[in-house]
Scaffold this motif. Structure first.
Motif: not given
Length: 111
Positions: A92-106
């Protein structure tokens, strides 16, 4: 008149338990050093030395934050001789990190 569509009744106790889990995980992720560590670990297993070199987090802080991640059961460890390697344990952590990356760093440079 249209008839109201009935939705299944949600079990508030199940929702409360899920909210408690989510809150705990978000609390764990809310520290910048832990978030950076997990971002690196989401890319694959890393040793303590690799994490220190990649992130520039000094050993005492690094050990403290990795300890929190172990205690919260978010990462797992593997020992090889004197080296300890870390990986993200909770998918679940990887899923959340991917979303955070997409929102803030993508690909956005205006933040």
């Amino acid at each position: 008149m249209t008839e109201a569509v009935s939705s299944p009744k949600l079990d508030i106790e199940v929702m409360r338990a899920a909210a408690d889990q989510a809150t705990g995980l978000l609390r764990t992720l809310s520290n910048p050093d832990r978030l950076l560590l997990l971002c690196q670990l989401s890319q694959g297993e890393k040793s303590v030395g690799e994490l220190e070199a990649l992130l520039g987090i000094l050993q005492p802080t690094l050990s403290q934050q990795l300890g929190v991640l172990r205690q919260e059961d978010v990462v797992s460890t593997r020992r090889a001789g004197k080296q300890i390697f870390y990986t993200v344990k909770d998918p679940k952590v990887v899923v959340i990190l991917n979303q955070l990356y997409s929102i803030f760093c993508g690909g956005r440079h205006d933040r």
